[in-house]
Write an enzyme that holds these catalytic residues in place. Structure first.
Site, PDB file in Angstrom:
ATOM      1  N   GLN A 153       0.612  -0.872   0.502  1.00 27.16           N
ATOM      2  CA  GLN A 153       0.057   0.237  -0.052  1.00 27.16           C
ATOM      3  C   GLN A 153       0.699   0.947  -0.001  1.00 27.16           C
ATOM      4  OE1 GLN A 153      -2.574   1.228   3.781  1.00 27.16           O
ATOM      5  NE2 GLN A 153      -4.457   0.359   1.803  1.00 27.16           N
ATOM      6  N   HIS A 193       0.738   4.999   0.606  1.00 24.80           N
ATOM      7  CA  HIS A 193      -0.829   5.597   1.508  1.00 24.80           C
ATOM      8  C   HIS A 193      -0.870   7.402   0.677  1.00 24.80           C
ATOM      9  CE1 HIS A 193      -2.970   7.809   4.521  1.00 24.80           C
ATOM     10  NE2 HIS A 193      -2.480   7.867   4.927  1.00 24.80           N
ATOM     11  N   GLU A 204      -4.877  10.003   7.002  1.00 27.48           N
ATOM     12  CA  GLU A 204      -6.126   9.962   5.981  1.00 27.48           C
ATOM     13  C   GLU A 204      -8.115  10.567   6.851  1.00 27.48           C
ATOM     14  OE1 GLU A 204      -7.147   6.691   4.122  1.00 27.48           O
ATOM     15  OE2 GLU A 204      -9.083   6.654   4.288  1.00 27.48           O
ATOM     16  N   ARG A 258      -5.499  -2.187   1.506  1.00 31.14           N
ATOM     17  CA  ARG A 258      -6.150  -2.260   3.386  1.00 31.14           C
ATOM     18  C   ARG A 258      -7.166  -0.867   2.993  1.00 31.14           C
ATOM     19  NH1 ARG A 258      -4.986   0.635   7.758  1.00 31.14           N
ATOM     20  NH2 ARG A 258      -2.569   0.928   6.927  1.00 31.14           N
TER      21      ARG A 258
END
Lengths: 257, 603
Positions: free
Chosen positions: B234, B236, B253, B410
C-alpha cells in the site's frame, strides 16, 4: 555551505566531543545530519531513533546543551556555529548518544494498575470534559527528557531510588484523575515516589515536546491531593469512619454508566 | 561457545499492537511469556498510527453493523481478502476496543459520553474510535501498561535473526542478539508468535521507521512457512513531500475524514475525475453533494477524496504525471479553506505541529503538499484465520506480518483493529499449542552457532560493501522499479538488480565495536530486506493484472480469473537466505453463500 557537528563519542568508561564537518542540506533536522554522518564519516555512531516524526520519543539528546528531540529540531533554527549533540546526562551511557533509560521502565513497573469497575453494555460512559486532562497527560511520548532535566535526579544518582520523576508523576496524576479508577495511590506517591522532592521549578514543563503542562496540571494538583489525603483531619476522620479511600467501585460504576 | 539461553512457553517477537495483545493473551492463560522487541518498549511502529481503530460500535450511526464493516473491507480489498479473517475482524473489533477502554485508554467522546467514531476512506459509516490524530500512541501505551501490569517479561533492543525448528519440523526457538551489547541470545520456546510488522524500509519514500525491515516475513519463509499476496504494497496517498528530508512522512487520512480535500495545481478537486466504476454508485458526483455528506450521510454520497487508498494514490500519481502537480511534485491537501483554525488544531493537533515544525507550513492557513508514500504490506505469512497458525507447527503470526485479511488493499483504520483481533487470536493459538506440548523442542547447537557466526561475519572482513550504501541502492531499486505503477520489463530489471544486491550483501564489512553499532545492526537487517523485496518483485511479476495495491502499466485492468487466486511464495530449497523462492497460484478460499449475499446487496 557546511555545518560542523560536535558529537559526543564514547562509552561508560569515558569519551569526548568530536567535530565532523559536512555540507548543509535544505530543511534538515539534526537527526538527518546524524544519519548522513553515519552513512559517510562515522558508520558506528550510535543513536536511537524510530519514527522520525516526533511521535515515538526515541531520539532525545542534548542539543547545544538543551534536551531536544533530534527529529524535530531544524538545523536552520539553531544559531550559527558548531552544533553540539550529547547524550542525556541523567542516564548511564551505553555508547555515544545512547543511554540506559531502564530507570524509567523500572519505575513504571511500580505503578499500581488502573482499576475500573466492570463495564456496562456498550462500554463506559465518560464525558469529554472529564477526560480532557487525562488525555493531555496521555500525549506523553516517553522521550524521558523531563526526567533528564529534573535536577532532583540529574546530578543526584542517589535520589533515583526514592524518586519516580515527572514522567511518572503525570502517569500517577492521570490515574488519580481518571473518572473510573478506584485504586488509591496518593500515599504511595507521597511516601515512596518522592513527590515532595519536586520543588516545582518547571524545568520538565519547559522541555516537554508535547507541551504537557507537567508542573501546573499534574504535579501541583497531585501534591495537593496527596497532602489532603495525608494531613486533612476531616478527610482523615471521614475515611476512618467510612473505611474507604479514593472512590468506591459503586461510585466509579455510577460515573461509567 | 556458550550462549545466553532463555526458556519460555510462548515467545512473542515484536512489541507493536499485535505482539503486545498476543503476549497479554498468552500471559492471561498463565503461561510463561516473553515479549522481544528490536527497540525500546512503546516505540514500535504502531505508535505512529494516527486516524483510529475501525469497529462497528454504532455509536454515531445506528445503521452500522459488522456486516457492513465486512462488506466495506472486502470491497476495499477488491474481494481478494480471506473472507473468514475479514468476518472475524468485523465481528470482534468492537469488543477489542471496549477492552482497551477497560485497560485505561481514553478515547474521544460523543455528547452522550460514549466512544466517538470518525469517518475514514472506504468506510460507509463513521466507524473509527480515535484520540485526536494520535490513536496509535494511545493504543500502544494502553497495551504496554497492561503488559507491564500482567508480569510479562519484556526483552528490549533485541534483534531476532532466525527461527529454529526441531527434527520433526516443529518450532523450537529463535536466535538473536542484544543491540546494546552485541552478545548473542537463544530463546527456547514451545510456541512463537511473529508480530514484526511490515517492510517499508526497502523503499526510499516511506512512512515506516527503521524497524520495518520484514524480519518476520523473511524468517517465516526461511523456516518453511508460506507468504501470500506479497505483490500488494500500500502506497498511502498522503505523505509529506517537502522538505526532502521528511519526504514520505505520513499525513493522516483523518484530514480528509474531517473535511480536507485534494486539489491540483489549478485548484481543481480532481478526485471527481477518478471514480472507478465499482464505487460510482456510492460516490458524490458534485462538490455540493460531497460537502453535504460530512453532516448528512443519509442524504448525500461520500466525497471521492475518501475513496480507498489505492484509488486515491493512483489518482495523485496521474495528476503529477500530467503536469498538474504542486511545486515539489505532489498535490495540495486543503483543509485551511474549509474548516476553522480552532477545529483543525483540536482535531489534528499532531498534523498541525508536524507541518509547522518540519515544513514551516501553517495548515490552518495554507494547503499541505502531499504525495504517495510506501506505507503498508497487505501481503504476509499465510495463517489459519481462527488460530493464526502458520504452516510451521508452533509458529503463529499476527498483524502486518500476516497476510490475507486485507486482500489487495487495506482500508484505513482496519490495521489497528486487525492488530487487536488477530493479536489476541494468535496469543490464544500459541497458548493452546504450548499447553498441548509437554516439552520444548530440541535445538541444534551447531545451527545456532552457524547463525551467530553468519551475523558476526561483517566484523571479520577488513574491507567490503558499506551497509548504508547497499541499503540506499536497494531503496532506489524498489522505489523506481517496484513502486506504485509497475511493468513487466521493469520488474525483470528489479529482480536482476536484487541478484546483484544479494551478492553484494554477502560481502558487507563493518568496523567498530559490537555494542550498539548501527552499521552492523543494519547489516543484519539486510538479508530480510532483500528477501522480502525479492518476494514482492517476484509476485508482482506473476500477477498480470491491476488490482488494489498492485498496478501494472502493461495490464491496466483487473482480470476476473486472477481475482480468484493468491500467489503463494515458498522457499523449498531450505535454509540459506539466498535459496531460490518459488511462486505458485492457489485458489482463494470459497466464501459461504450467506456472506456472499452481504456483498451483493446494493448500496
Amino acid at each position: 555551505m557546511d555545518v560542523t557537528m560536535r558529537v559526543w563519542r564514547g562509552d561508560e568508561t569515558g569519551g569526548e566531543f568530536r567535530d565532523y564537518t559536512l555540507p548543509a542540506h535544505e530543511g534538515e533536522v539534526v537527526l538527518d545530519v546524524i544519519h548522513r554522518l553515519q552513512a559517510t564519516q562515522a558508520p558506528d555512531l550510535a543513536c536511537r531513533w524510530n519514527c522520525k516524526a516526533g511521535k515515538c520519543g526515541s531520539c532525545s539528546a542534548e542539543i547545544n546543551g538543551k534536551p531536544r528531540l533530534m527529529c524535530m529540531t531544524r538545523m536552520d533554527h539553531l544559531p550559527e556555529g558548531p552544533v553540539t549533540v550529547a547524550p542525556m546526562r541523567t542516564f548511564p551511557i551505553i555508547r555515544d548518544l545512547v543511554t540506559d533509560v531502564s530507570f524509567n521502565f523500572e519505575m513504571a513497573k511500580l505503578v499500581p494498575p488502573f482499576a475500573p469497575p466492570p463495564p456496562g453494555p456498550g462500554g463506559y460512559r465518560m464525558q469529554q470534559i472529564d477526560i480532557q486532562r487525562g488525555q493531555e497527560f496521555r500525549k506523553c511520548i516517553e522521550c524521558f527528557m523531563c526526567q533528564d532535566v529534573c535536577h532532583v535526579i540529574r546530578d543526584h544518582e542517589e535520589n533515583k531510588q526514592y524518586y519516580a520523576g515527572p514522567r511518572l508523576f503525570i502517569r500517577y496524576a492521570e490515574l488519580e484523575m481518571h473518572p473510573l479508577d478506584t485504586n488509591d495511590r496518593r500515599e504511595l506517591v507521597r511516601q515512596k515516589m518522592g513527590l515532595g522532592m519536586c520543588n516545582i521549578t518547571k524545568c520538565c514543563t519547559e522541555v516537554c515536546p508535547e507541551q504537557i503542562k507537567i508542573t501546573d496540571n499534574a504535579i501541583i494538583p497531585l501534591k495537593e491531593r496527596a497532602v489532603d489525603a495525608a494531613y486533612d483531619p476531616i478527610a482523615w476522620l471521614g475515611r476512618k469512619i467510612l473505611r474507604r479511600h479514593k472512590r468506591s467501585p459503586a461510585e466509579a460504576q455510577a460515573v461509567g454508566r | 561457545m556458550e550462549i545466553e539461553t532463555q526458556r519460555y512457553d510462548v515467545v512473542v517477537i515484536g512489541a507493536g499492537g499485535a505482539g503486545l495483545r498476543a503476549a497479554i493473551e498468552a500471559r492471561s492463560r498463565g503461561l510463561k511469556t516473553a515479549l522481544v522487541c528490536k527497540s525500546l518498549l512503546g516505540k514500535a511502529h504502531t505508535v505512529m498510527a494516527e486516524g483510529g481503530i475501525a469497529a462497528a460500535m454504532r455509536h454515531v450511526y445506528e445503521e452500522d453493523s459488522w456486516q457492513v464493516h465486512f462488506r466495506d473491507t472486502m470491497r476495499g480489498g477488491k474481494m481478494l481478502n480471506n473472507w473468514r479473517m475479514a468476518q472475524l475482524h468485523a465481528q470482534e473489533a468492537p469488543d477489542r476496543v471496549y477492552e482497551l477502554e477497560a485497560w485505561g485508554a481514553l478515547f474521544d467522546r460523543t455528547a452522550d459520553g460514549r466512544i466517538l467514531q470518525r469517518d475514514f476512506g472506504g468506510h460507509r459509516y463513521a466507524r473509527l474510535a480515535h484520540v485526536g490524530d494520535r490513536t496509535g500512541l494511545e493504543m500502544i501505551r494502553t497495551l504496554q501498561q497492561k503488559a507491564v501490569a500482567s508480569d510479562i517479561d519484556v526483552f528490549m533492543e533485541c534483534k531476532i535473526l532466525r527461527l529454529l525448528t526441531d527434527g520433526d519440523g516443529q518450532i523450537a526457538g529463535a536466535v538473536g542478539y542484544w543491540r546494546p551489547t552485541g552478545e548473542p541470545v537463544l530463546f527456547v520456546a514451545k510456541a512463537i508468535v511473529l508480530a514484526t510488522g511490515g517492510a517499508g524500509k526497502s523503499w526510499k519514500y516511506t512512512s515506516n521507521s527503521w524497524e520495518c525491515t520484514g524480519d518476520g516475513h523473511a524468517m517465516a519463509l526461511w523456516a518453511g512457512a508460506n507468504l501470500i499476496d506479497m505483490e500488494f504494497v500500500q502506497f498511502h496517498p498522503t505523505g509529506m513531500v517537502w522538505p526532502l528530508s521528511v519526504r514520505g512522512l505520513l499525513v493522516t487520512e483523518g484530514v480528509r475524514g474531517d473535511g480536507g480535500v485534494l486539489r491540483n495545481a489549478e485548484g481543481k478537486r480532481f478526485m471527481f475525475d477518478y471514480v472507478a466504476e465499482m464505487f460510482r454508485a456510492e460516490t458524490a458526483d458534485s462538490e455540493e453533494e460531497a460537502d453535504r455528506w460530512y453532516t448528512d450521510h443519509a442524504g448525500a454520497r461520500r466525497p471521492p477524496d475518501l475513496l480507498p487508498r489505492d484509488e486515491v494514490a493512483r489518482a495523485i500519481n496521474a495528476e503529477v504525471k500530467a503536469g498538474r502537480g504542486s511545486p515539489h511534485g505532489g498535490v495540495f491537501l486543503d483543509i485551511a479553506s474549509r474548516r476553522s483554525p480552532e477545529y483543525i488544531r483540536r482535531r489534528l493537533p499532531s498534523m498541525y505541529h508536524q507541518f509547522m515544525e518540519l515544513a514551516g507550513v501553517d495548515i490552518t492557513k495554507e494547503p499541505m503538499e502531499v504525495g504517495p508514500t510506501c506505507h503498508y504490506f497487505m501481503g504476509g505469512v499465510r495463517v489459519d484465520p481462527d488460530t493464526a497458525a502458520t504452516a510451521v507447527p508452533g509458529l503463529f503470526a499476527a498483524g502486518e506480518v500476516a497476510g490475507g485479511m486485507h486482500g489487495s488493499n487495506r482500508l484505513g483504520g482496519n490495521s489497528l483493529s486487525d492488530l487487536l483481533v488477530f493479536g489476541r487470536r494468535a496469543g490464544a493459538g500459541a497458548s493452546d499449542y504450548a499447553e498441548g506440548r509437554s516439552q520444548v523442542g530440541t535445538v541444534d547447537r551447531a545451527e545456532v552457532d552457524a547463525i551467530v557466526e553468519e551475523a558476526m561475519a561483517p566484523f571479520a572482513r577488513s574491507s567490503g560493501e558499506n551497509p548504508y550504501a547497499l541499503h540506499s541502492d536497494l531503496q532506489e531499486t524498489m522505489q523506481s522499479l517496484v513502486g506504485i505503477i509497475r511493468t513487466g520489463s521493469e520488474l525483470d530489471t528489479a529482480i536482476e538488480q536484487l541478484d546483484v544486491l544479494r551478492d553484494r550483501a554477502s560481502r558487507v564489512a563493518v568496523d567498530g565495536p559490537r555494542r550498539y553499532n548501527p552499521a552492523w545492526n543494519l547489516a543484519t537487517d539486510l538479508p530480510a530486506m532483500l528477501t522480502v523485496s525479492r518476494c514482492v518483485a517476484l509476485a508482482a511479476r506473476e500477477r498480470k493484472e491491476s488490482r488494489g495495491g498492485h498496478t501494472r502499466d502493461d495490464y491496466p485492468t483487473a482480470d476476473p480469473q486472477l481475482g480468484k487466486v493468491n500467489f503463494v511464495l515458498s522457499q523449498p530449497g531450505g535454509d540459506g537466505w539466498s535459496a531460490e523462492i518459488k511462486v505458485a497460484p492457489e485458489p482463494i478460499p470459497e466464501m459461504p453463500a450467506d456472506l456472499r449475499a452481504l456483498l451483493e446487496e446494493s448500496h
